[in-house]
Design a protein around this motif. Structure first.
Motif, mmCIF file in Angstrom:
data_model
loop_
_atom_site.group_PDB
_atom_site.id
_atom_site.type_symbol
_atom_site.label_atom_id
_atom_site.label_comp_id
_atom_site.label_asym_id
_atom_site.label_seq_id
_atom_site.Cartn_x
_atom_site.Cartn_y
_atom_site.Cartn_z
ATOM 1 N N ARG A 134 0.726 -1.175 -0.083
ATOM 2 C CA ARG A 134 0.033 0.201 -0.132
ATOM 3 C C ARG A 134 0.803 1.010 -0.106
ATOM 4 O O ARG A 134 0.503 2.108 -0.780
ATOM 5 C CB ARG A 134 -0.824 0.067 1.165
ATOM 6 C CG ARG A 134 -2.068 -1.172 1.364
ATOM 7 C CD ARG A 134 -3.081 -1.154 0.197
ATOM 8 N NE ARG A 134 -2.683 -2.462 -0.316
ATOM 9 C CZ ARG A 134 -3.262 -2.645 -1.442
ATOM 10 N NH1 ARG A 134 -4.287 -2.015 -2.116
ATOM 11 N NH2 ARG A 134 -3.019 -3.973 -2.031
ATOM 12 N N ILE A 135 1.853 1.192 0.851
ATOM 13 C CA ILE A 135 2.936 2.472 0.998
ATOM 14 C C ILE A 135 3.445 2.753 -0.551
ATOM 15 O O ILE A 135 3.624 3.766 -0.717
ATOM 16 C CB ILE A 135 3.608 2.290 2.051
ATOM 17 C CG1 ILE A 135 2.870 2.488 3.402
ATOM 18 C CG2 ILE A 135 4.691 3.366 2.004
ATOM 19 C CD1 ILE A 135 3.740 2.181 4.558
ATOM 20 N N ALA A 136 3.924 1.650 -1.107
ATOM 21 C CA ALA A 136 4.525 1.750 -2.297
ATOM 22 C C ALA A 136 3.606 2.223 -3.430
ATOM 23 O O ALA A 136 4.166 3.184 -4.159
ATOM 24 C CB ALA A 136 5.126 0.262 -2.629
ATOM 25 N N MET A 137 2.442 2.019 -3.435
ATOM 26 C CA MET A 137 1.449 2.493 -4.403
ATOM 27 C C MET A 137 0.934 3.758 -4.099
ATOM 28 O O MET A 137 0.853 4.861 -4.985
ATOM 29 C CB MET A 137 0.241 1.605 -4.578
ATOM 30 C CG MET A 137 0.725 0.300 -5.060
ATOM 31 S SD MET A 137 -0.739 -0.850 -5.652
ATOM 32 C CE MET A 137 -1.326 -1.192 -3.836
ATOM 33 N N HIS A 138 0.743 4.119 -2.658
ATOM 34 C CA HIS A 138 -0.164 5.447 -2.361
ATOM 35 C C HIS A 138 0.644 6.376 -1.533
ATOM 36 O O HIS A 138 0.389 7.389 -1.449
ATOM 37 C CB HIS A 138 -1.479 4.963 -1.490
ATOM 38 C CG HIS A 138 -2.034 3.932 -2.240
ATOM 39 N ND1 HIS A 138 -2.843 4.169 -3.647
ATOM 40 C CD2 HIS A 138 -2.767 2.756 -2.031
ATOM 41 C CE1 HIS A 138 -3.212 3.086 -3.874
ATOM 42 N NE2 HIS A 138 -3.168 2.266 -2.974
ATOM 43 N N GLY A 139 1.929 5.823 -0.853
ATOM 44 C CA GLY A 139 2.764 6.825 -0.419
ATOM 45 C C GLY A 139 2.005 6.962 1.156
ATOM 46 O O GLY A 139 1.047 6.259 1.629
ATOM 47 N N LEU A 144 1.611 -5.950 -4.927
ATOM 48 C CA LEU A 144 1.718 -5.117 -6.059
ATOM 49 C C LEU A 144 1.237 -5.695 -7.463
ATOM 50 O O LEU A 144 0.712 -4.784 -8.136
ATOM 51 C CB LEU A 144 3.223 -4.624 -6.019
ATOM 52 C CG LEU A 144 3.554 -3.806 -4.688
ATOM 53 C CD1 LEU A 144 5.201 -3.567 -4.939
ATOM 54 C CD2 LEU A 144 3.039 -2.563 -4.948
ATOM 55 N N ALA A 145 1.543 -6.794 -7.735
ATOM 56 C CA ALA A 145 1.492 -7.207 -9.122
ATOM 57 C C ALA A 145 -0.213 -7.374 -9.230
ATOM 58 O O ALA A 145 -0.672 -7.028 -10.153
ATOM 59 C CB ALA A 145 2.111 -8.668 -9.375
ATOM 60 N N TYR A 146 -0.861 -8.055 -8.257
ATOM 61 C CA TYR A 146 -2.310 -7.983 -8.450
ATOM 62 C C TYR A 146 -3.198 -6.589 -8.352
ATOM 63 O O TYR A 146 -4.107 -6.454 -8.997
ATOM 64 C CB TYR A 146 -2.910 -8.921 -7.224
ATOM 65 C CG TYR A 146 -2.244 -10.423 -6.923
ATOM 66 C CD1 TYR A 146 -2.281 -11.194 -8.294
ATOM 67 C CD2 TYR A 146 -1.798 -10.783 -5.802
ATOM 68 C CE1 TYR A 146 -1.912 -12.516 -8.337
ATOM 69 C CE2 TYR A 146 -1.461 -12.153 -5.954
ATOM 70 C CZ TYR A 146 -1.330 -12.950 -7.062
ATOM 71 O OH TYR A 146 -0.823 -14.182 -7.273
ATOM 72 N N ALA A 147 -2.273 -5.705 -7.824
ATOM 73 C CA ALA A 147 -2.902 -4.314 -7.952
ATOM 74 C C ALA A 147 -2.585 -3.567 -9.102
ATOM 75 O O ALA A 147 -3.017 -2.449 -9.494
ATOM 76 C CB ALA A 147 -2.557 -3.706 -6.848
ATOM 77 N N GLY A 148 -1.744 -4.407 -9.951
ATOM 78 C CA GLY A 148 -1.558 -3.678 -11.290
ATOM 79 C C GLY A 148 -0.312 -2.660 -11.146
ATOM 80 O O GLY A 148 -0.231 -1.661 -12.006
ATOM 81 N N SER A 149 0.364 -2.658 -10.212
ATOM 82 C CA SER A 149 1.357 -1.588 -9.848
ATOM 83 C C SER A 149 2.509 -1.773 -10.391
ATOM 84 O O SER A 149 2.812 -3.186 -10.759
ATOM 85 C CB SER A 149 1.490 -1.285 -8.353
ATOM 86 O OG SER A 149 2.776 -0.763 -8.095
ATOM 87 N N GLU A 150 3.287 -0.665 -10.930
ATOM 88 C CA GLU A 150 4.593 -0.978 -11.752
ATOM 89 C C GLU A 150 5.925 -0.579 -10.798
ATOM 90 O O GLU A 150 6.811 -0.417 -11.101
ATOM 91 C CB GLU A 150 4.545 -0.223 -12.928
ATOM 92 C CG GLU A 150 3.390 -0.814 -14.006
ATOM 93 C CD GLU A 150 3.332 -0.246 -15.251
ATOM 94 O OE1 GLU A 150 3.872 0.742 -15.602
ATOM 95 O OE2 GLU A 150 2.870 -0.924 -15.992
ATOM 96 N N VAL A 151 5.657 -0.294 -9.649
ATOM 97 C CA VAL A 151 6.573 -0.065 -8.691
ATOM 98 C C VAL A 151 7.682 -1.409 -8.727
ATOM 99 O O VAL A 151 7.022 -2.169 -8.480
ATOM 100 C CB VAL A 151 6.306 0.097 -7.132
ATOM 101 C CG1 VAL A 151 7.487 0.355 -6.290
ATOM 102 C CG2 VAL A 151 5.259 1.192 -7.141
#
Ligand code: ADP
Length: 488
Positions: free
Chosen positions: A124-129, A153-160
């Motif tokens: 969550r922190i990686a995606m939203h800060g 992260l992968a399941y949320a579609g994040s590219e971090v």
């Protein structure tokens, strides 16, 4: 124009000096200072186990969730001895008696939930800060406890981008597929190419599949992991990522701001160029354990007392070492059978074998400083830190030739003694047909006793060992290069 420092979120279950059960904590705690001069600022997310918030003092809430896997949770930012920490304050998961993973010798029954929650928050922190608007450029996840960060992260579609570091593949975070829903993991991805692991789920495997890259803590361990003997069932995943050039081994270093005999507050100071006071540390250690001055070398052992660490090999080989004039001090805790066996050995040789059961960081420093040898007969060893402390403190390592032990200790063969490249004693090299057994250990100890009798040769070897490059400089550069590649 100077670029803003890049940000890395390191997610782990322990971090020295705040909380440590093993080498993982040393690494997580040391990397930030090594990475800072290379342009990487680290924040470390870890659980607020019982008492930690009090220990760090002032903290500030930077994230909250009313229902983190069954209870309210917050993340509190604090700084502690130069580390920038994010502490996951989730009382229903972490404020309880016992250690980080066990209570009364048994795993906490909900460990999969506890560390999935840690990973969830990391993602969550990686995606939203955080509320102070801090967002990482990259997440560095450590071991199975953080293995689900790349997956969430992968399941949320994040590219971090994410890096998973395997410190020990024997611990895999395994649980039943009936728990997938509870951990907010998709049942559609329960198959052999993703979450499924021999009918169960493994958070380490999940991380190995989903992370942008995977590293482990020594080049030799990276090779070993692709074999059934060392891969603990994950050799296939290792091999496939390695073959695509997505998995490498980067050696651990040691934190020389904590581990330097010249500045260590726990010891009488000495160094490679002024080693005189090493003898004082040795005398003090013998006195502390009520041991006689031995004719031969004083060996030390600082370890978890487990099968991996070859404690049974020590029990078998040490009587001959003591009979040959050696003395030993052991510090460790773990399996009751080994504690009993070591107790018997100490009772049999009360003037030559000292034993302290338990965990004692200051004593470990005094032991490396006072010892002539540090014994590390591990059956497998991802990197190992005790041999690195031994090198630095002039306690020559006697190691099994496996994993990081093999990458960091140069055996005192006649050739290496002659050309000055030797730094210790190794046994059981599988590429030479050797085996990691008590006979091999005994033979290596015998060579150490013999060399110890040749004072000049011994001091030359010791000086060489103390100058071996064991700090973080080379490896931190390799991490920084890998990070840079991933954020590009
Ligand atoms: P592992 O992480 O597998 O236990 P490492 O060699 O990587 O092995 O790291 C072990 C770390 O824990 C070292 O810093 C060592 O000094 C420390 N350690 C192990 N057992 C004890 C103990 N009983 N008391 C103090 N320090 C210990």
């Amino acid at each position: 124009m100077a670029r803003r420092p890049r940000r890395v979120l390191s997610v782990a279950s322990e971090c020295a000096p705040l909380l440590k059960t093993g080498g993982l904590a040393d690494v997580v705690g040391a990397l930030p200072a090594a990475l800072a001069p290379l342009g990487w600022r680290s924040r470390i997310l870890m659980p607020a186990y019982r008492g930690l918030l009090e220990q760090v003092g002032r903290s500030r809430r930077v994230w909250r969730d009313d229902d983190l896997f069954g209870g309210p949770a917050a993340v509190r930012s604090a700084s502690y001895r130069g580390l920038d920490l994010l502490l996951l304050d989730a009382p229903h998961l972490f404020d309880r008696p016992g250690g980080p993973y066990t209570v009364d010798g048994h795993d906490h029954p909900d460990n999969h939930v506890r560390f999935a929650a840690l990973s969830w928050v990391g993602a969550r922190i990686a995606m939203h800060g955080t509320v102070d608007r801090w967002r990482p450029d990259l997440v560095h996840a450590h071991d199975w406890q953080a293995g689900l960060v790349p997956s969430y992260l992968a399941y949320a579609g994040s590219e971090v981008p994410t890096l998973l570091t395997i410190h020990n593949i024997a611990f895999q975070g395994v649980f039943g597929p009936d728990q997938l829903d509870r951990l907010r993991l998709p049942t559609w991805d329960f198959h052999p190419e993703a979450l499924e692991y021999h009918g169960l789920v493994s958070t380490l495997k999940a991380g190995m599949v989903h992370a942008s890259r995977v590293t482990t803590v020594s080049p030799t361990y990276a090779e070993e992991l692709a074999t059934p003997e060392f891969g603990f069932g994950l050799e296939g995943v290792v091999a496939s990522r390695r073959d695509r050039g997505e998995m490498v081994g980067i050696l651990n270093g040691i934190d020389t701001s904590v581990w330097d005999p010249a500045t260590d507050p726990h010891v009488v100071p000495f160094s490679a160029s002024a080693p005189g006071a090493k003898a004082e540390n040795r005398r003090a250690l013998l006195a502390e354990f009520g041991l006689d001055e031995p004719n031969g070398p004083l060996a030390v052992v600082v370890t978890r007392l487990t099968h991996q660490k070859g404690v049974d090999l020590l029990l078998e080989a040490l009587p001959a070492f003591v009979e040959a004039g050696g003395a030993v001090v052991v510090l460790g805790s773990g399996d009751a059978g080994y504690e009993y066996g070591l107790g018997e050995l100490a009772a049999r040789y009360p003037r030559s074998v000292g034993l302290r059961l338990g965990y004692d960081e200051p004593l470990s420093h005094r032991m490396y400083a006072g010892g002539d040898l540090v014994l590390v007969p591990s059956r497998f060893e991802p990197c190992g830190l005790t041999q690195l402390y031994g090198l630095r403190y002039g306690a020559l390592p006697v190691v099994a030739s496996t994993g990081g032990l093999r990458d960091t200790v140069a055996d005192a063969t006649p050739e290496r003694l002659a050309d000055g490249s030797a730094t210790g004693f190794a046994f059981g090299d599988p590429t030479q047909g050797g085996a990691i057994d008590a006979g091999g250990l005994g033979f290596a100890l015998g060579r150490a006793v013999d060399l110890y009798a040749d004072r000049d040769a011994w001091l030359r070897l010791r000086a060489r060992a103390m100058r071996a490059p064991v700090d973080w400089s080379t490896s931190a550069t390799r991490y920084a290069e890998l990070f840079a590649e991933l954020v590009r």
